[in-house]
Design a protein around this motif. Structure first.
Motif, PDB file in Angstrom:
ATOM      1  N   GLY A  86      66.706 -14.293  71.425  1.00 36.64           N
ATOM      2  CA  GLY A  86      66.611 -13.894  70.047  1.00 36.64           C
ATOM      3  C   GLY A  86      67.419 -14.584  69.291  1.00 36.64           C
ATOM      4  N   ASP A  87      68.680 -15.123  69.744  1.00 34.87           N
ATOM      5  CA  ASP A  87      69.500 -15.813  68.832  1.00 34.87           C
ATOM      6  C   ASP A  87      69.630 -17.396  69.367  1.00 34.87           C
ATOM      7  OD1 ASP A  87      71.509 -16.713  67.161  1.00 34.87           O
ATOM      8  OD2 ASP A  87      73.256 -15.794  68.199  1.00 34.87           O
ATOM      9  N   PRO A  88      68.696 -18.191  68.722  1.00 33.27           N
ATOM     10  CA  PRO A  88      68.300 -19.694  69.220  1.00 33.27           C
ATOM     11  C   PRO A  88      69.375 -20.563  68.802  1.00 33.27           C
ATOM     12  CG  PRO A  88      66.974 -19.090  67.387  1.00 33.27           C
ATOM     13  CD  PRO A  88      67.633 -17.748  67.358  1.00 33.27           C
ATOM     14  N   ASN A  89      70.414 -20.269  67.968  1.00 39.41           N
ATOM     15  CA  ASN A  89      71.356 -21.025  67.270  1.00 39.41           C
ATOM     16  C   ASN A  89      72.544 -21.293  68.492  1.00 39.41           C
ATOM     17  OD1 ASN A  89      71.092 -21.084  64.255  1.00 39.41           O
ATOM     18  ND2 ASN A  89      71.050 -18.901  64.691  1.00 39.41           N
ATOM     19  N   PRO A  90      72.891 -22.743  68.741  1.00 39.63           N
ATOM     20  CA  PRO A  90      73.746 -23.034  69.553  1.00 39.63           C
ATOM     21  C   PRO A  90      75.063 -22.284  69.480  1.00 39.63           C
ATOM     22  CG  PRO A  90      72.624 -25.112  68.424  1.00 39.63           C
ATOM     23  CD  PRO A  90      72.380 -23.871  67.678  1.00 39.63           C
ATOM     24  N   PHE A  91      75.449 -21.939  70.876  1.00 44.38           N
ATOM     25  CA  PHE A  91      76.722 -21.049  70.860  1.00 44.38           C
ATOM     26  C   PHE A  91      77.764 -21.919  71.791  1.00 44.38           C
ATOM     27  CE2 PHE A  91      79.514 -18.000  72.955  1.00 44.38           C
ATOM     28  CZ  PHE A  91      79.833 -17.063  71.823  1.00 44.38           C
ATOM     29  N   HIS A  92      79.023 -22.050  71.285  1.00 43.06           N
ATOM     30  CA  HIS A  92      80.173 -22.755  71.841  1.00 43.06           C
ATOM     31  C   HIS A  92      80.474 -21.812  72.724  1.00 43.06           C
ATOM     32  CE1 HIS A  92      84.467 -24.091  71.973  1.00 43.06           C
ATOM     33  NE2 HIS A  92      83.629 -25.065  72.663  1.00 43.06           N
ATOM     34  N   GLY A 112      75.403 -24.106  74.087  1.00 42.53           N
ATOM     35  CA  GLY A 112      74.073 -23.829  74.712  1.00 42.53           C
ATOM     36  C   GLY A 112      73.333 -22.751  73.905  1.00 42.53           C
ATOM     37  N   HIS A 113      71.991 -22.892  73.949  1.00 41.53           N
ATOM     38  CA  HIS A 113      71.014 -21.723  73.265  1.00 41.53           C
ATOM     39  C   HIS A 113      69.691 -21.895  74.091  1.00 41.53           C
ATOM     40  CE1 HIS A 113      69.516 -25.563  71.590  1.00 41.53           C
ATOM     41  NE2 HIS A 113      68.414 -24.989  71.153  1.00 41.53           N
ATOM     42  N   LEU A 119      66.307 -23.590  78.504  1.00 40.35           N
ATOM     43  CA  LEU A 119      67.469 -23.254  78.219  1.00 40.35           C
ATOM     44  C   LEU A 119      68.258 -24.571  78.072  1.00 40.35           C
ATOM     45  CD1 LEU A 119      70.306 -21.808  78.704  1.00 40.35           C
ATOM     46  CD2 LEU A 119      70.324 -22.019  81.190  1.00 40.35           C
ATOM     47  N   ILE A 120      68.846 -24.785  77.008  1.00 43.37           N
ATOM     48  CA  ILE A 120      69.373 -26.247  76.561  1.00 43.37           C
ATOM     49  C   ILE A 120      70.802 -26.288  76.167  1.00 43.37           C
ATOM     50  CG2 ILE A 120      69.218 -27.948  74.738  1.00 43.37           C
ATOM     51  CD1 ILE A 120      66.403 -26.891  73.936  1.00 43.37           C
ATOM     52  N   VAL A 121      71.795 -27.244  76.862  1.00 46.31           N
ATOM     53  CA  VAL A 121      72.958 -27.327  76.756  1.00 46.31           C
ATOM     54  C   VAL A 121      73.249 -28.720  76.205  1.00 46.31           C
ATOM     55  CG1 VAL A 121      73.791 -25.579  78.422  1.00 46.31           C
ATOM     56  CG2 VAL A 121      73.126 -28.031  79.125  1.00 46.31           C
ATOM     57  N   SER A 295      83.196 -32.540  63.740  1.00 42.09           N
ATOM     58  CA  SER A 295      83.440 -31.444  64.976  1.00 42.09           C
ATOM     59  C   SER A 295      82.512 -30.102  64.530  1.00 42.09           C
ATOM     60  CB  SER A 295      84.772 -31.289  65.128  1.00 42.09           C
ATOM     61  OG  SER A 295      85.189 -30.345  64.174  1.00 42.09           O
ATOM     62  N   TYR A 296      82.384 -29.808  66.156  1.00 41.29           N
ATOM     63  CA  TYR A 296      81.679 -28.269  66.075  1.00 41.29           C
ATOM     64  C   TYR A 296      82.576 -27.358  65.190  1.00 41.29           C
ATOM     65  CZ  TYR A 296      79.534 -24.100  67.578  1.00 41.29           C
ATOM     66  OH  TYR A 296      79.106 -22.756  67.629  1.00 41.29           O
ATOM     67  N   HIS A 297      83.752 -27.268  65.449  1.00 39.78           N
ATOM     68  CA  HIS A 297      84.463 -26.240  64.782  1.00 39.78           C
ATOM     69  C   HIS A 297      84.369 -26.437  63.434  1.00 39.78           C
ATOM     70  CE1 HIS A 297      86.101 -25.116  68.483  1.00 39.78           C
ATOM     71  NE2 HIS A 297      86.635 -26.163  68.845  1.00 39.78           N
ATOM     72  N   THR A 298      84.391 -27.479  62.776  1.00 39.16           N
ATOM     73  CA  THR A 298      84.080 -27.716  61.292  1.00 39.16           C
ATOM     74  C   THR A 298      82.931 -27.351  60.836  1.00 39.16           C
ATOM     75  OG1 THR A 298      85.850 -29.498  61.319  1.00 39.16           O
ATOM     76  CG2 THR A 298      84.251 -29.183  59.429  1.00 39.16           C
ATOM     77  N   ARG A 299      81.917 -27.811  61.714  1.00 40.22           N
ATOM     78  CA  ARG A 299      80.408 -27.325  61.292  1.00 40.22           C
ATOM     79  C   ARG A 299      80.367 -25.699  61.491  1.00 40.22           C
ATOM     80  NH1 ARG A 299      78.800 -31.426  65.320  1.00 40.22           N
ATOM     81  NH2 ARG A 299      77.660 -29.627  66.444  1.00 40.22           N
TER      82      ARG A 299
END
Length: 750
Positions: A86-92, A112-113, A119-121, A295-299
């Motif tokens: 239900g939460d398709p946004n990529p998760f660190h 991953g999401h 299942l995509i990483v 970077s992912y953190h900045t995004r």
């Protein structure tokens, strides 16, 4: 790049662009790599082809290997299992090192999401975690406070743009808002020296095709570190089941968009979506003249900023909307109060013209009831408004019809555009042409585009070619009014519902009054019948005894006494005639109608012959026109026509020649019968008295009569659901009209 301007080729290229499946590109951007895993074994079933550049291992050799074999992390499986569909946004998930490859010391950010059962990483180069703190802490400490203090949309956007530029380091950051047509206007901008400024300029809706807008709405942050990248395909190829990468951070983008960036002089970009509800309100767009990795953190920090900005914009828009609704409802109360206090809705609507116009921020307004049109302010002519309501009745089944460009949407009614460019029309009744209409005049707009908004086609590939110039280009737009806001339409519909309530209440009051009036009329008719019937015998006795007295005792009376006796007899006989007529008049309301086909022409010819003794010796020119057959009570219509023709004969006395014209006019839903003469006529200011009982406009010494004839005509016609009226000028004759509906009736209805 050579381009062509062939319209057919352009239409084909635009259609291809709109249908481009950008969510399933089957490739990624090369600043990271991607795996698709099966479950529960977490084996790699697909991999991006650039693993050789990152890991020194060909992607095909990774297919089938478990991810837990490549990453030494006991908690990895549980972390992946925790990802929800239900939460398709990529998760660190964590920062990891791969146990295979030529450089095991490189740390990757693992994201991953799950989406559509996959299942995509994704892996990107990790950064120092302390940078996340350095980015987020000042954002939370200062930005949120300043965000709440910002006064308007421009201030909010300027604050957000400044903060995004600070934490990302992009050379130019701008925020723009989309209008209802999808065009974006730049509200705020921060740019380094050497970057062109787009502040205040507009970007056309065609720059972002519909499928790209959906992705912007669903996936809030999209980054392109290098517009010259070579996409890394996914292996093995799966043309029959392409991978949906809508939410993947590494998703490859359309070549058309990359060319668009390069044409703008941008080699790196990032966008932050501003989504309010389920609507893409606007974007924060970041550009850099050189490749730039974010970077992912900045995004993540930028995504958080975008969400907070959207909440603040929504709060301010909701507040402004609430204030607007409050003002509209106050005006609505004024209008409804005026309508409820007046005898008619039309009268109430027109007595507060300023409120009516302000209610919809309009330049003009009209209320239409049938063929009656009342206007306020600046409006088209009544004939044009009535033509509009006829068109609406035939072509629109909507309760509310609106347009901000009449010339575009209603070209068949050009007379409207001379006084208005936009209309809001509210239908009060589904059965009858009753409308409330507001008009807005033209508002000429000057739009400054970021480059001329045109599309070209690449001569070699046939694909769409983005424009090359983004220099300011001004366009003047005519024919539009200010658009109608949804809240204005909503409140106009509330007004409609309230008006229906008022009309229903007035109808109930009228029905009650009609019932009471019917009872009173029945009592009055019964009384009239009784009185008329009871008076006949005494009046006949008076007339009879006066005659006997003259015969038997006339010789004993003086000449003066005989004259008095004659006056008594004449008065008694006139009173008897009056009573007979009154009795006949009262019986008209009590007798049932016997409906049948009535040949009006034959009826007039019969009356003409029947009344021949009344005009014997006079010069009368009769003009009898062809007349139709109607459904009516033959005896009553005969009486009505006889009264009108008798009046024409009487009031043309002294004319040589007298002219009497009788005819009929057929209309869509009724037949109008007229009797016209060249007699003495009357003053129209007294026309209201014509059809009343015992009402006369001429002295008895000039023209005899009881004053009941025209009242009988009115009663007969009204019982047939028709109407009666007259037109005249003193000494220039008169024309009497009555109408009979064409709708067939049955006697049981009456």
């Amino acid at each position: 790049m050579a381009t062509v301007e062939d319209p057919a080729a352009l239409a084909h290229a635009i259609a291809n662009c709109a249908n481009e499946p950008i969510h399933i590109p089957e490739s990624i951007q090369p600043h990271g790599f991607l795996f698709v895993l099966d479950e529960p074994g977490l084996r790699v079933v697909r991999a991006s082809a650039n693993t050789r550049e990152w890991l020194g291992i060909e992607a095909t050799t990774l297919i089938g290997r478990p991810l837990t074999e490549l990453i030494d992390d006991p908690a990895l499986a549980s972390r992946l299992e925790s990802l929800e569909e239900g939460d398709p946004n990529p998760f660190h998930l964590s920062d990891v090192r791969l146990t295979t490859g030529h450089d095991a010391s490189t740390t990757f950010a693992l994201m991953g999401h799950r989406y559509k059962g996959r299942l995509i990483v994704e892996f990107e180069r990790a950064v120092d975690p302390s940078q996340a703190y350095d980015t987020l802490y000042p954002l939370m400490r200062t930005f949120v406070l300043h965000l709440q203090q910002a006064s308007g949309l421009e201030s909010l956007c300027a604050l957000a743009v400044r903060e995004v530029k600070r934490i990302t380091g992009f050379g130019r950051v701008k925020a723009y808002r989309f209008d209802d047509e999808g065009n974006g206007t730049v509200l705020a901008e921060e740019a380094d020296a050497g970057y062109p400024s787009y502040l205040g300029l507009c970007f056309p809706a065609s720059d972002i095709p519909p499928q790209a807008r959906r992705l912007y709405r669903d996936n809030l942050v999209r980054v392109i570190p290098d517009a010259t990248y070579r996409p890394a395909p996914l292996l093995p190829a799966a043309p029959d089941r392409p991978l949906d990468l809508s939410f993947a951070s590494l998703r490859s983008v359309s070549p058309v968009h990359l060319q668009y960036m390069r044409n703008m002089g941008t080699l790196a970009s990032m966008s932050i979506s501003i989504v309010i509800g389920d609507r893409l309100w606007g974007l924060i767009s970041c550009h850099h003249a050189q490749p730039r990795v974010v970077s992912y953190h900045t995004r993540t920090a930028c995504e958080l900023l975008g969400r907070m900005l959207a909440l603040q914009i929504e709060a301010k828009e909701s507040h402004a909307l609430a204030q607007r609704k409050l003002v509209l409802r106050q005006q609505l109360v004024h209008l409804l109060s005026a309508m409820a206090d007046r005898d008619s809705v039309v009268e109430g609507f027109m007595c507060l013209q300023d409120v009516v116009l302000n209610f919809a921020s309009a330049d003009g307004a009209a209320i239409v009831s049938g063929e009656q049109c009342e206007c306020a302010g600046s409006t088209p002519p009544s004939e044009a408004i009535l033509a509009l309501t006829r068109w609406l009745g035939e072509h629109s089944d909507q309760v509310a019809f609106q347009t901000d460009n009449l010339g575009r949407d209603l070209p068949q009614l050009p007379q409207l555009t001379e006084q208005a460019a936009g209309i809001l029309a509210i239908s009060i009744s589904r059965l009858h042409p009753h409308y409330l209409i507001w008009f807005r005049q033209e508002r000429v707009k000057s739009i400054r585009w970021a480059g001329k908004p045109e599309k070209l086609v690449d001569a070699d590939s046939g694909a769409l070619s983005p424009r090359h110039s983004f220099d300011s280009w001004q366009q003047t737009v005519r024919g539009h009014s200010r658009p109608w806001e949804p809240v204005e339409v909503e409140c106009a519909l509330e007004l409609r519902n309230a008006v229906l309530g008022i009309v229903l209440r007035k109808a109930e009051e009228m029905a009650q009054l009609a019932g009471e009036l019917k009872e009173s009329n029945q009592e009055l008719e019964a009384f009239s019948y009784s009185v008329s019937h009871d008076l006949r015998a005494p009046l006949r006795h008076i007339a009879g005894y006066a005659e006997l007295l003259a015969d038997l005792e006339g010789g004993k009376l003086s000449e003066r006494g005989l004259r008095f006796l004659d006056n008594i007899g004449d008065a008694a006989r006139f009173a008897g005639t009056l009573v007979d007529n009154l009795l006949s008049f009262s019986q008209m309301g009590r007798s049932a109608l016997r409906l049948s086909d009535v040949n009006l022409a034959a009826l007039v010819e019969s009356i003409h012959r029947e009344m021949a003794p009344d005009y014997e010796g006079r010069a009368i020119e009769w003009r009898l026109h062809p007349m139709p057959i109607v459904v009516a009570d033959a005896a009553f219509i005969h009486l009505a026509l006889r009264n009108l023709i008798a009046n024409a004969i009487k009031y043309t006395r002294g004319r040589t020649p007298a002219t009497i014209e009788i005819g009929a006019e057929e209309r869509t839903d009724e037949v109008i019968v007229y009797v016209r003469d060249n007699g003495v006529g009357f003053n129209m200011k007294y026309s209201g008295k014509l059809f009343g009982v015992f009402q006369r406009l001429h002295r008895m010494e000039e023209f005899e009569g009881t004053g009941i004839g025209l009242a009988s005509v009115r009663r007969i016609v009204e019982r047939h659901d028709g109407r009666v009226w007259a037109e005249s000028e003193p000494d220039k004759g008169a024309t009497f009209f009555f109408s009979l509906p064409k709708t067939p009736y049955s006697a049981s209805q009456h």
